[in-house]
Design an enzyme around this catalytic site. Structure first.
Site, mmCIF file in Angstrom:
data_model
loop_
_atom_site.group_PDB
_atom_site.id
_atom_site.type_symbol
_atom_site.label_atom_id
_atom_site.label_comp_id
_atom_site.label_asym_id
_atom_site.label_seq_id
_atom_site.Cartn_x
_atom_site.Cartn_y
_atom_site.Cartn_z
ATOM 1 N N THR A 1 0.832 -1.195 0.000
ATOM 2 C CA THR A 1 0.000 0.000 0.000
ATOM 3 C C THR A 1 0.865 1.242 0.000
ATOM 4 O O THR A 1 1.772 1.375 0.804
ATOM 5 C CB THR A 1 -0.906 0.005 1.244
ATOM 6 N N VAL A 2 0.581 2.155 -0.898
ATOM 7 C CA VAL A 2 1.335 3.395 -0.965
ATOM 8 C C VAL A 2 0.770 4.377 0.066
ATOM 9 O O VAL A 2 -0.430 4.601 0.125
ATOM 10 C CB VAL A 2 1.266 4.010 -2.375
#
Length: 545
Positions: A214-215
């Protein structure tokens, strides 16, 4: 127009003519006699508190204890006082609770909290996003759990994640966007830890296959890295040594930028604008004094301490602080039990030594309160491990692990009840059921003996030390784990004769405060482990007469 007529009752009129037969007067006199002395006890985490920031941590404890006592003296319940005290700590950037909590792997703030009342009933929330004061949500869940539901449904006493957040919304609690819960210090830590994580894993971005794809919303473009101060290298060592836990370094940021030619010892390592002049804190490091074990000339007695603890005490820069701490040894790096004979992570990996200006503590905070009815309550709050996975439950959300109350037995003439709150390595605390085990040890007066048998013990100080050494550190699940077990314990035993406050820890330091109803100000200490010692303990007694 009708007129109101006031009837004056002669002072000689007996109560029988008023229909009370003196019952009201007797009830009021009985209530006055039965009203007990309130008390509040606070801890702001176990780990390593730098001398540079010691005053800031102790001032936070004093502020929390003072607020709790104001509530108690106004007639609030013990659970209300616990909530009020911990809200103060949750709102401070220097603690890892509520606003300023550590961030998860994707940059989200998720908090844990628990409140336990005098009957052992509890309210808890875990991994909840969007809540600035999770202790208030835990208190709300506790209060609502005591109300009946239709169709004989059982109300919850613990909620997690999005369900906990929705419960807060449905009951009128304010929620916040994630960016309003991220403090400057928390952002600094997150960006640095992310760099360390990427560096350690040997790639520019974590892979999704490892659950880290996940960014983060806080990610800065690779070509424009976010400005950040120079940090000690213990972050890298923490990753490689696998010792990430509740205690992680604060940013050395101040409200004012640190100039390039400033020395780190001369800069405050917190964003709290109320940090005293660093020169005062620095000067306090060179001040030490020997004090006797006799109690101060008020209605409070310090409990006996071991010989090693009585030898050295460290003075604090505030006159309202009563320190029973020891002179510390060299910092031992990432929060770890001081009994470890291994060299510090920074030394193992050839990294720069830890600066005395850097904290290694942004940990669980806790409170225990006794109200004027003699009811005891306890609570804990935490932002959890830095860079944790979303949805991770920490000890502050788990009853019997981070927070516990052993209620008073109705047939007990001494009316003994015990409350315990604990700070440390959460996963090890869960393995050992730490808070419940410690509270029961003090309540029953036992320690762990040979072959795992319970041995009667009259000395509560011995029980506290034995709990850390035998029940916790010597537990098979802790001994055979890749990460070391760090713990700080705060316990209060309430009896008819007084309140007995005990603490013990195997970490470098433990920030604590206590205040009885007869105290003019909180009694505060930064307890420190002496060089070579494995466990430090201490405490005090609050008299009721």
């Amino acid at each position: 127009m009708d007129q109101c007529h006031h009837v004056k009752v002669p002072s000689s009129t007996p109560n029988t003519q008023l229909g009370t037969d003196g019952a009201l007067d007797r009830m009021l006199r009985l209530r006055h006699r039965s009203r007990q002395v309130p008390a509040i006890f606070i801890h702001a985490g176990a780990g390593f508190h730098s001398h540079q920031n010691e005053s800031s941590h102790l001032q936070a404890c004093v502020a929390a204890a003072s607020m709790g006592m104001r509530f108690l003296q106004a007639g609030a319940s013990a659970t209300q006082a616990v909530e009020a005290s911990l809200r103060i700590l949750e709102d401070k950037d220097i603690t890892n609770a509520g606003y300023g909590s550590n961030l998860s792997i994707d940059g989200t703030v998720e908090c844990d909290a628990t409140v336990v009342d005098h009957l052992g009933r509890s309210g808890a929330c875990g991994a909840v996003p969007g809540i600035r004061n999770p202790i208030s949500l835990a208190k709300l869940i506790l209060d609502m759990s005591n109300l009946p539901l239709s169709l004989h449904r059982v109300p919850p006493n613990a909620l997690v994640g999005e369900g906990a957040r929705m419960f807060a919304v449905e009951n009128g609690m304010a929620t916040y966007a994630n960016e309003h819960l991220v403090s400057r210090n928390a952002r600094d830590r997150f960006l640095r830890w992310k760099e360390d994580l990427h560096h350690t894993e040997g790639r520019s971005r974590p892979s999704a296959s490892q659950g880290r794809g996940t960014v983060s919303a806080l990610d800065a473009p690779e070509s424009q890295p976010a400005a950040s101060p120079v940090f000690p290298g213990d972050h890298d060592a923490a990753v490689e040594a696998g010792t990430w836990n509740e205690g992680q370094p604060d940013s050395p940021y101040n409200e004012m930028p640190i100039s390039n030619n400033s020395h780190p010892e001369g800069a405050a390592a917190t964003a709290d604008s109320r940090v005293p002049n660093p020169s005062v804190a620095s000067a306090s490091r060179s001040q030490s004094h020997a004090s006797s074990d006799r109690p101060r000339p008020i209605s409070i007695e310090e409990l006996p301490r071991s010989q090693s603890e009585s030898k050295k005490r460290e003075a604090t820069p505030q006159s309202t602080f009563s320190s029973i701490a020891q002179q510390p040894g060299e910092p031992r790096g990432i929060k770890r039990p001081a009994s470890s004979t291994d060299e510090a992570p920074s030394a193992r990996y050839g990294l720069p030594p830890l600066s005395h200006a850097d904290d290694l503590i942004t940990d669980t905070v806790g409170a225990i309160a006794i109200d004027d009815r003699g009811y005891i309550a306890a609570g804990s709050s935490s932002g959890g491990i830095g860079m944790k996975h979303r949805g991770r439950l920490g000890p502050a959300a788990l009853v019997g692990i981070g927070t516990a109350v052993v209620p008073c037995d109705p047939d007990d003439e001494e009316a003994v009840s015990v409350a315990t709150v604990i700070s440390g390595t959460g996963e090890h605390m869960a393995t050992t059921m730490a808070s419940q085990r410690c509270a029961e040890r003090i309540y029953h007066g036992t320690r762990k003996g040979s072959g795992g048998k319970d041995v009667p013990e009259d000395d509560d100080d011995v029980i506290m030390e034995s709990f850390i050494a035998d029940d916790f550190m010597n537990h098979t699940g802790v001994k055979n784990c890749h990460s070391a077990g760090a713990i700080g314990v705060m316990t209060v035993k309430k009896t008819r004769s007084g309140y007995y406050f005990y603490f013990a820890h195997n970490t470098d330091s433990f920030a604590l405060a206590s205040m009885g109803g007869n105290d003019k100000r909180p009694v505060c200490t930064m307890s420190r482990l002496s060089q070579g010692a494995e466990i430090t303990r201490g405490g005090r007694k609050i008299r009721l007469d």
